[in-house]
Design an enzyme around this catalytic site. Structure first.
Site, PDB file in Angstrom:
ATOM      1  N   GLU A   1       0.749  -1.315  -0.090  1.00 13.64           N
ATOM      2  CA  GLU A   1      -0.032   0.200  -0.065  1.00 13.64           C
ATOM      3  C   GLU A   1       0.900   1.155  -0.219  1.00 13.64           C
ATOM      4  O   GLU A   1       1.283   1.720   1.179  1.00 13.64           O
ATOM      5  CB  GLU A   1      -0.812  -0.050   1.220  1.00 13.64           C
ATOM      6  CG  GLU A   1      -1.976  -0.998   1.392  1.00 13.64           C
ATOM      7  CD  GLU A   1      -3.008  -1.112   0.213  1.00 13.64           C
ATOM      8  OE1 GLU A   1      -3.067   0.382  -0.230  1.00 13.64           O
ATOM      9  OE2 GLU A   1      -3.670  -1.971  -0.301  1.00 13.64           O
TER      10      GLU A   1
ATOM     11  N   CYS B   1      -2.311   9.474   2.292  1.00 13.49           N
ATOM     12  CA  CYS B   1      -1.656   8.857   1.031  1.00 13.49           C
ATOM     13  C   CYS B   1      -2.574   9.147  -0.149  1.00 13.49           C
ATOM     14  O   CYS B   1      -1.913   9.186  -1.274  1.00 13.49           O
ATOM     15  CB  CYS B   1      -1.382   7.464   1.126  1.00 13.49           C
ATOM     16  SG  CYS B   1      -3.181   6.636   1.731  1.00 13.49           S
TER      17      CYS B   1
HETATM   18  P1  NAD Z   1       7.400   5.197   7.563  1.00 14.19           P
HETATM   19  O1  NAD Z   1       8.642   6.081   7.375  1.00 14.19           O
HETATM   20  O2  NAD Z   1       6.785   5.199   8.809  1.00 14.19           O
HETATM   21  O3  NAD Z   1       7.801   3.686   6.819  1.00 14.19           O
HETATM   22  C1  NAD Z   1       6.857   2.580   6.968  1.00 14.19           C
HETATM   23  C2  NAD Z   1       7.330   1.517   7.657  1.00 14.19           C
HETATM   24  O4  NAD Z   1       8.614   0.842   6.793  1.00 14.19           O
HETATM   25  C3  NAD Z   1       7.633   1.574   9.032  1.00 14.19           C
HETATM   26  O5  NAD Z   1       7.197   0.622   9.668  1.00 14.19           O
HETATM   27  C4  NAD Z   1       9.284   1.738   9.083  1.00 14.19           C
HETATM   28  O6  NAD Z   1       9.579   0.964  10.231  1.00 14.19           O
HETATM   29  C5  NAD Z   1       9.360   0.756   7.693  1.00 14.19           C
HETATM   30  N1  NAD Z   1      10.812   1.116   7.089  1.00 14.19           N
HETATM   31  C6  NAD Z   1      11.223   2.357   6.878  1.00 14.19           C
HETATM   32  N2  NAD Z   1      12.395   2.168   6.403  1.00 14.19           N
HETATM   33  C7  NAD Z   1      12.650   1.012   6.149  1.00 14.19           C
HETATM   34  C8  NAD Z   1      13.829   0.409   5.665  1.00 14.19           C
HETATM   35  N3  NAD Z   1      14.628   0.809   4.980  1.00 14.19           N
HETATM   36  N4  NAD Z   1      13.865  -0.788   5.578  1.00 14.19           N
HETATM   37  C9  NAD Z   1      12.865  -1.703   6.002  1.00 14.19           C
HETATM   38  N5  NAD Z   1      11.719  -0.959   6.423  1.00 14.19           N
HETATM   39  C10 NAD Z   1      11.498   0.151   6.636  1.00 14.19           C
HETATM   40  O7  NAD Z   1       6.332   5.662   6.550  1.00 14.19           O
HETATM   41  P2  NAD Z   1       6.363   6.476   5.294  1.00 14.19           P
HETATM   42  O8  NAD Z   1       7.314   5.578   4.312  1.00 14.19           O
HETATM   43  O9  NAD Z   1       7.192   7.917   5.614  1.00 14.19           O
HETATM   44  O10 NAD Z   1       4.952   6.743   5.014  1.00 14.19           O
HETATM   45  C11 NAD Z   1       4.557   7.599   4.084  1.00 14.19           C
HETATM   46  C12 NAD Z   1       4.332   6.981   2.899  1.00 14.19           C
HETATM   47  O11 NAD Z   1       3.369   5.913   3.052  1.00 14.19           O
HETATM   48  C13 NAD Z   1       3.687   8.106   1.663  1.00 14.19           C
HETATM   49  O12 NAD Z   1       4.189   7.579   0.414  1.00 14.19           O
HETATM   50  C14 NAD Z   1       2.291   7.526   1.808  1.00 14.19           C
HETATM   51  O13 NAD Z   1       1.602   7.794   0.516  1.00 14.19           O
HETATM   52  C15 NAD Z   1       2.270   6.263   2.025  1.00 14.19           C
HETATM   53  N6  NAD Z   1       0.934   5.606   2.620  1.00 14.19           N
HETATM   54  C16 NAD Z   1      -0.062   4.780   1.999  1.00 14.19           C
HETATM   55  C17 NAD Z   1      -0.791   4.436   2.370  1.00 14.19           C
HETATM   56  C18 NAD Z   1      -2.029   3.463   1.649  1.00 14.19           C
HETATM   57  O14 NAD Z   1      -2.862   3.048   1.924  1.00 14.19           O
HETATM   58  N7  NAD Z   1      -1.580   3.240   0.347  1.00 14.19           N
HETATM   59  C19 NAD Z   1      -1.284   4.705   3.774  1.00 14.19           C
HETATM   60  C20 NAD Z   1      -0.542   5.682   4.282  1.00 14.19           C
HETATM   61  C21 NAD Z   1       0.492   5.912   3.940  1.00 14.19           C
END
Ligand code: NAD
Length: 490
Positions: free
Chosen positions: A210, A244
Site C-alpha cells: 500500500e 496517502c
Molecule cells: P514510515 O517511515 O513509517 O515507513 C513505513 C514502515 O517502513 C515503518 O514501519 C518503517 O519501520 C519501515 N521502514 C522504513 N524504512 C525501512 C527500511 N529501509 N527497511 C525496512 N523497513 C523500513 O512511513 P513512510 O514511508 O514515511 O509513509 C509515508 C508513505 O506511505 C507515503 O508515501 C504515503 O503515501 C504512504 N501511505 C500509503 C497508504 C496506503 O494505504 N496506500 C497509507 C498511508 C501511507
C-alpha cells in the site's frame, strides 16, 4: 536468536496449534480488538495528539471509526466469507462438487506507516485475524507515542502469541524481513516498498504494498467551483496533507486558476480560521526532517495562499502555489504535506496526457458536471481508485477494493477484500469414483473422435436459468448414454 526471530517463531508455533483457525476464536479476538478501541480511546487520542496534534474528534473520525466499521463487518460476515463458495461448472464437472475455500495463509507480517497509524496498521490486522492467520504487527517508529501505546496495551486485549507487536526502527524491520512469513502487508513509501518486495522474494512470500505517489486532481470549468474547492481543501489539508490519497496537485485551465485560489482561500479560512496555527483542527508535520523536506519543495514556486511556518512547532500553514511548472521541485515527488500546487493545462486532453506521463497514482480526482469529461478521464487514465466530485471518501467504502496500481502499490484491502487478500483461495473439486466411462475421452489412445467429444464437453457453456437447467441435465444424461453406448465406456 534475535528478539525478532523469537517473536516470529513464537507466532508460527501459536499458528500451528490451530487455534487461530477456529471461527469462534477469530470472532472473540475481533471483539477484543473492538473492546481495546472503546476502552483505550483516551490513550489512543493522547498519543496521536502528541504525534500529529490530532484532535480527539479527528482521531475517531479518521483513524478509528472506519476500523470499528471493519471489525463489525468482519464479525457479522465471517461465517459467510469463510464458507465454501460454489463456482460455475461445465458439462464435464456437472456431477462434481466444486467450490473455493478460503484458508489461512499462516503468519502475516504487517508493517504500518505513521500518518494514520491505527487505521493502516490495525485494518490489515482485522483481515488477518478474520482469515484465521497469526500476525506480527510492526507499527511505524516515526509515530513514537502511538507505537508505544500499541506495544503496551494491545497485548492486554489480544492473544499475544498469535498477534505479537514488535517495535523498533529500520534495523528491527530489516531483521523481521529476514524471517520467513506467509504474506507481508506493507504500508509506506515506494522506495521502501521495493526493499520489502526484494526481501519477500527470498522466501517467495506474497506481498501487499500500500504505497503512495502524486494523486492528481482535475477541476473542470463546468462544475460548482465553490463546492469543489471546499472538498479539495478538506481532502488536502486534513492531517496537514499527510494522507496517502490527498489530492497532490490541481490541474485546470488557465482562466480558472484565479477563481480556484479565491475559493480555496475561503475554504481554508472557514475550516481553519485566519490563524491555522492556533486552530485545534489543524495538525502538525510529523517531525523536523519532514518539515525541512516540505519547506524545501516550495523554493522555486509562487505562493498564492499561506506559506507561514514554524520549524520548532513543525507547523506549515495550508498553502496554495500558483502557476507551478511541471519541472518545479514540488512536482518531483509526492508532497505529503500541506502544499497545493496549481498547474494549468490547455485542455482535458492535455490534462490526461500530463497524468499519463507520470507514474500511476493511488487516487485520481475529477471535478466536473459533464459526464463526457468524467467518462473520458476514467477511460483514458489509470489509478488505484477514481473519485468524482469529492476527495478521500472512497477509502471509507468497505465494498470497494482499496489499493494502488504500478508505482502506487499492488494488492488491495478493506472489508471482504482484506479477508481474501490474506487468505489462500483454494480451489476444491470433489468427485465420486463413478462414471469412469466419461473419462475414456481423456485416456490414451487419443483419437480425433475422442477429441471431438472433449471439445463438446469442455466448450459447451451453460448460461441457462433454473428452468432450462433440467433440460440441459436431461440432454447431458442422453449424451452420456450415447457416448457410453458408442465407446463402451463403462
Ligand atoms: P514510515 O517511515 O513509517 O515507513 C513505513 C514502515 O517502513 C515503518 O514501519 C518503517 O519501520 C519501515 N521502514 C522504513 N524504512 C525501512 C527500511 N529501509 N527497511 C525496512 N523497513 C523500513 O512511513 P513512510 O514511508 O514515511 O509513509 C509515508 C508513505 O506511505 C507515503 O508515501 C504515503 O503515501 C504512504 N501511505 C500509503 C497508504 C496506503 O494505504 N496506500 C497509507 C498511508 C501511507
Amino acid at each position: 536468536m534475535s528478539r525478532e526471530q523469537q517473536v516470529v517463531a513464537g507466532a508460527r508455533r501459536a499458528f500451528e496449534t490451530g487455534r487461530s483457525r477456529c471461527l469462534e476464536h477469530r470472532i472473540r479476538q475481533l471483539q477484543n480488538l473492538q473492546r481495546f478501541l472503546t476502552e483505550r480511546r483516551h490513550d489512543i487520542a493522547q498519543a496521536l495528539k502528541k504525534d500529529l496534534n490530532k484532535s480527539e474528534v479527528a482521531v475517531q473520525l479518521y483513524d478509528t471509526l472506519g476500523l470499528e466499521e471493519e471489525i463489525g463487518l468482519a464479525v457479522r460476515k465471517l461465517k459467510e466469507w469463510a464458507a465454501p463458495r460454489p463456482v460455475e461448472k461445465n458439462l464435464l464437472t456437472m456431477s462434481d462438487t466444486i467450490y473455493v475455500k478460503a484458508e489461512p495463509l499462516g503468519v502475516i507480517l504487517i508493517i504500518g506507516a505513521w500518518n494514520y497509524p491505527w487505521a493502516v496498521t490495525l485494518q490489515p490486522l482485522v483481515g488477518a485475524i478474520a482469515a484465521g492467520n497469526a500476525a506480527v504487527i510492526k507499527p511505524s517508529e516515526v509515530c513514537v507515542h502511538t507505537a508505544q501505546v500499541m506495544d503496551e496495551l494491545l497485548p492486554l486485549y489480544l492473544d499475544k502469541e498469535l498477534y505479537p507487536v514488535v517495535t523498533g526502527g529500520v534495523a528491527e524491520t530489516q531483521e523481521l524481513l529476514r524471517q520467513k512469513f506467509d504474506h507481508i502487508f506493507y504500508t509506506g513509501n515506494s522506495s521502501v516498498g521495493k526493499l520489502i518486495m526484494t526481501a519477500a522474494a527470498e522466501h517467495l512470500t506474497r506481498v501487499t504494498l500500500e504505497l503512495g505517489g502524486k494523486s492528481p486532481c482535475y477541476i473542470d470549468s463546468k462544475c460548482d467551483i465553490s463546492i469543489a474547492c471546499r472538498r479539495v481543501a478538506w481532502g488536502k489539508f486534513t492531517n496537514c496533507g499527510q494522507t496517502c490519497i490527498a489530492p497532490d496537485y490541481i490541474l485546470c485551465e488557465p482562466a480558472l486558476q484565479q477563481r480556484l485560489i479565491q475559493e480555496l482561500q475561503k475554504a481554508i479560512k472557514e475550516f481553519y480560521t485566519d490563524d491555522p496555527k492556533t486552530c485545534p483542527d489543524y495538525g502538525r508535520i510529523i517531525n523536523q526532517r519532514h518539515f525541512k523536506r516540505i519547506m524545501s519543495m516550495m523554493q522555486d514556486s509562487t505562493i498564492a495562499v499561506g506559506g507561514d511556518n514554524n520549524e520548532e512547532e513543525c507547523f506549515i500553514a495550508p498553502t496554495v502555489l500558483r502557476d507551478v511548472k511541471p519541472d518545479a521541485k514540488v512536482m518531483q515527488e509526492e508532497i505529503f504535506g500541506p502544499l497545493l500546487p496549481i498547474l494549468t493545462v490547455n485542455s482535458l486532453d492535455d490534462a490526461i496526457q500530463f497524468i499519463n506521463k507520470g507514474e500511476k497514482p493511488l487516487a485520481l480526482y475529477v471535478f466536473s458536471d459533464n459526464n463526457e469529461v468524467i467518462k473520458k478521464m476514467r477511460d483514458e487514465t489509470s489509478s488505484g481508485g477514481l473519485l468524482v466530485n469529492d476527495c478521500l471518501v472512497h477509502f471509507s467504502v468497505t465494498s470497494l477494493p482499496f489499493g494502488g496500481v504500478g508505482n502506487s502499490g499492488m494488492g488491495c484491502y478493506h472489508g471482504k477484500h482484506t479477508f481474501d487478500q490474506l487468505s489462500h483461495l483454494r480451489g476444491c473439486l470433489i468427485r465420486a469414483l463413478k462414471m469412469e466411462g466419461m473419462n475414456n475421452m481423456r485416456y490414451p489412445p487419443h483419437t480425433a473422435k475422442k477429441l471431438d467429444w472433449a471439445r463438446f464437453f469442455v466448450l459447451k457453456k451453460m448460461n441457462f436459468g433454473w428452468a432450462r437447467r433440467l433440460l440441459v441435465l436431461a440432454t447431458f444424461v442422453a449424451v452420456v448414454a450415447i457416448v457410453v453406448q458408442k465407446y463402451g465406456m463403462v
